[in-house]
Structures are given as C-alpha cells and as structure tokens.
Design an enzyme around this catalytic site. Structure first.
Site, PDB file in Angstrom:
ATOM      1  N   HIS A 355       0.811  -1.220   0.000  1.00 35.08           N
ATOM      2  CA  HIS A 355       0.000   0.000   0.000  1.00 35.08           C
ATOM      3  C   HIS A 355       0.847   1.273   0.000  1.00 35.08           C
ATOM      4  CE1 HIS A 355      -3.753   1.934  -0.055  1.00 35.08           C
ATOM      5  NE2 HIS A 355      -4.421   1.140   0.763  1.00 35.08           N
ATOM      6  N   ARG A 356       2.133   1.154   0.254  1.00 36.58           N
ATOM      7  CA  ARG A 356       2.987   2.341   0.195  1.00 36.58           C
ATOM      8  C   ARG A 356       3.102   2.872  -1.224  1.00 36.58           C
ATOM      9  NH1 ARG A 356       8.457   0.003   2.582  1.00 36.58           N
ATOM     10  NH2 ARG A 356       7.864  -1.552   1.011  1.00 36.58           N
TER      11      ARG A 356
END
Length: 382
Positions: A355-356
């Site tokens: 998700h980064r």
C-alpha cells in the site's frame, strides 16, 4: 606455497554453505578452472570452480556439512608441503568468530534455573531475559514459561535442523511481511473460454509442447502489466522505481521450501517460449541446478496452488516486488449467464499489494485488465 580455499559467497545473501559433493579427494592434482565441489547456498546448488592449481592437501568440510562464508574449505599446495600452521591459524580464527557470536548471544541465568531448563527441555533463547537483576533468568521465570507453554503435552516425532534455504526464506518473508503494508483484492474469473482456448492450442501441439493454464496466466499477467505500468514498480526510501522490463517470478515448491525462478521479458515472449522456459526452470529448481541470476530481478510474482486443489489464498509479497498474484484451482460453479443460472468454470485470484506504492484504484484497474485477458484469452496473442 600452500593456499587456503575459503567457503565462497556464491550469492549476495549467502551466509553459509553446505558441501553437497567433493569432486576431488586429498592427494589429487587440481587445475585452475576445475570444479572442486558442489555447494548448496540459500538459493541453489552450484558448482565451485577454483582459480589455482596444485595438490589438494586438506579438506575442511565433509560432504553434508555446512560452514560459514570465508571459513576454511580446503588447502591446495605442493605435494608434501607442511600445512599444519595454516590449519591451526584457520581454526583459531573460526574459534574467535564463534566465541564472539556466543559472547554476544550469552544469556544470564542462575545455576538452578539453568538446571531446570535443561531437565524440562526449554530453549533459553525463547526466554532470553528474566525477571532477576540485570535481566537474569531465575527459577520463577522457568516455572512461568513452563506453565504457559505446557511443554509436557508436546511430543515430537523428530527434529530437523533448518537448511540454509529455509533460514533464508524465513528471513526474507518476515522482512517482506512487516516492511510492506499488505492489502488484498479478490476476484473470480470465468474460465470457460480459457479452457477451450488451451484445448484448441494443445490439439495442435506435440506432447512435449503442451501448454498449461499457468503458461497462459503468466502471459496474461505480463500483458496486463504492460497495459498498467504503475503496477510494475518497486519501493525504496528515496523514490519509486518504474521498471522498463517485465520479469515474472514463479513461486516453485521444492524439497527445502520455495524458490522463485524468473521468466524475463515475459511480455515479449510467445506462449510456447514461456511454456518451454517454465518447464526447464522448474525442473532445474527442483534439482537445485538453477543459477542465481535466474532467480533474481523479478518485478512481479505469481503463486499458483490450483494444482493442489486450493480454492483461494493470499501470498506474502516477494520484495522488492510491490505485488504478488495468487491463483486458485478451476472449479465448476453455478453462474448467472443471460439472466439464467448455468454451470460454468471459475477461478479465484487474490492480488496482494504494497500500500505504500500501489493504491486500490491502480490494483483494481490491473485486475480488470487481467480478467479481460483470461476471460477472452485469444486477446493475449495480439
């Protein structure tokens, strides 16, 4: 003049190696370029080629034993040469290294607690720090740990030491899971056309050329990445890396764990090329003959457990990849088609993302493209 041959570092992550086979014995003449031994690393079994010539005077590691990188492996010199001073020096250095590690890992424990732990079968590393002065482990800590784990109820058929590969897998997956914040997207693919597409292809191919569902999936994955380049990325602390190539890693189960051979430039290869390369690399992975460069630099990974009857599952991202696709088995299910319920074939997929670097919308668009390719597989050929 005699020369020490040390355990080489045959991969960038190798910390220790196991000698699988010696190709020479003490007293044999060896030449520069000879394959002295087969060494198992954390990734594969490799031939160790020496760069000196002489007589093999000493072997420091038996077949099946392991030692750390740079520890003494062998000594090569002239016939009849005295090498006792080299052996003593090497053993002294290895002992100093071992003592240093032991000193760093030393656990403070009272004599009574130590005796209890040994009798019960408790590993002190599981407690590490006690409630006594300066973290000393005392009787109370052993009692508490024993009651908590109920070791009396545990029975073991056998114990097997971790292999170099298993240690590496554990270290890598732990890092991957806790460094990359995972999220998961799930979808179902209607694969009736995929089944028919594969059948028509294989009807025209020889037995050796037969295409698997996994071959088609790899091609579709690559084409989808080409259409969605924001998925073909890696994270580092300073920047996002957009890869100019599409290298697909394929998770392969082997005896000691898992290995990920890479099909490089998958988007530029035909189905037959992909199929042939996968067959070759899977075979060599299982026989531990795959080379380090063949399991490096993937940009995306596929893990397929469909052949084991697994309906769906999630996978840990193979960093530095930013995503991994999990493929389940093909199953017959009731589906709605033209407002009617019919029996069709579906396959469940799960996309794990970091998700980064990959937002939900980007991952959803990727799944949309992949779904279209797999539900109308003739399109992957164009």
């Amino acid at each position: 003049m005699a020369e020490i041959i040390s355990m080489p570092q045959l991969s960038d992550t190798m910390e220790e190696g196991t000698v699988i086979k010696w190709n020479k014995k003490i007293g044999d003449k060896v030449y520069e370029g000879d394959i002295l031994a087969e060494i198992e690393t954390d990734k594969a079994t490799q031939d160790f080629e020496i760069d000196v010539s002489g007589i093999l005077l000493f072997i420091g590691v038996k077949e099946g034993e392991k030692t750390r990188v740079n520890d003494i492996l062998a000594i090569i010199g002239e016939e009849g040469e005295d090498i006792n001073h080299l052996i003593s020096k090497s053993k002294k250095i290895q002992k100093e290294k071992k003592d240093k590690i032991n000193k760093e890992d030393r656990i403070f424990i009272s004599p009574l607690a130590k005796k209890m732990a040994k009798k019960i079968g408790i590993s002190l590393s599981d407690i590490n720090k006690g409630s006594g002065d300066y973290g000393r482990i005392i009787k109370k800590d052993i009692d508490k740990y024993y009651k908590k784990t109920k070791l009396k109820e545990n029975k073991f058929h056998k114990k097997i030491s971790h292999s170099s590969m298993r240690k590496k897998i554990a270290k890598h997956l732990t890092f991957s899971k806790f460094s990359a914040p995972h999220y998961y997207l799930f979808n179902e693919i209607h694969v009736d056309k995929l089944i028919e597409f594969r059948k028509k292809l294989n009807d025209k191919l020889s037995l050796e050329e037969k295409i698997s569902f996994n071959d088609i999936i790899i091609k579709a994955v690559a084409q989808s990445l080409k259409k969605n380049p924001n998925m073909n990325v890696s994270w580092n602390e300073e920047e996002i890396l957009f890869h100019s190539h599409i290298h697909i890693g394929i998770a392969v189960a082997i005896k000691d764990g898992l290995i990920v051979p890479v099909i490089k430039n998958s988007d530029q290869k035909s189905l037959l090329q992909i199929s042939k390369e996968i067959k070759d690399k899977v075979f060599r992975s299982k026989s531990k003959k795959i080379q380090p460069e063949e399991i490096e630099n993937s940009t995306f990974t596929v893990s397929n457990l469909g052949m084991y009857g697994i309906e769906s599952f999630t996978s840990i991202i193979n960093v530095p990849n930013s995503s991994i696709l999990s493929i389940g088995s093909i199953m017959k299910r009731p589906i709605i088609k033209n407002s009617k319920i019919e029996i069709g074939n579906i396959m469940k997929i799960t996309l794990s993302c970091d998700h980064r670097i990959i937002d939900g919308a980007i991952a959803s668009n990727y799944i949309y493209s992949l779904k279209n390719y797999l539900e109308d597989p003739i399109t992957i050929l164009f």
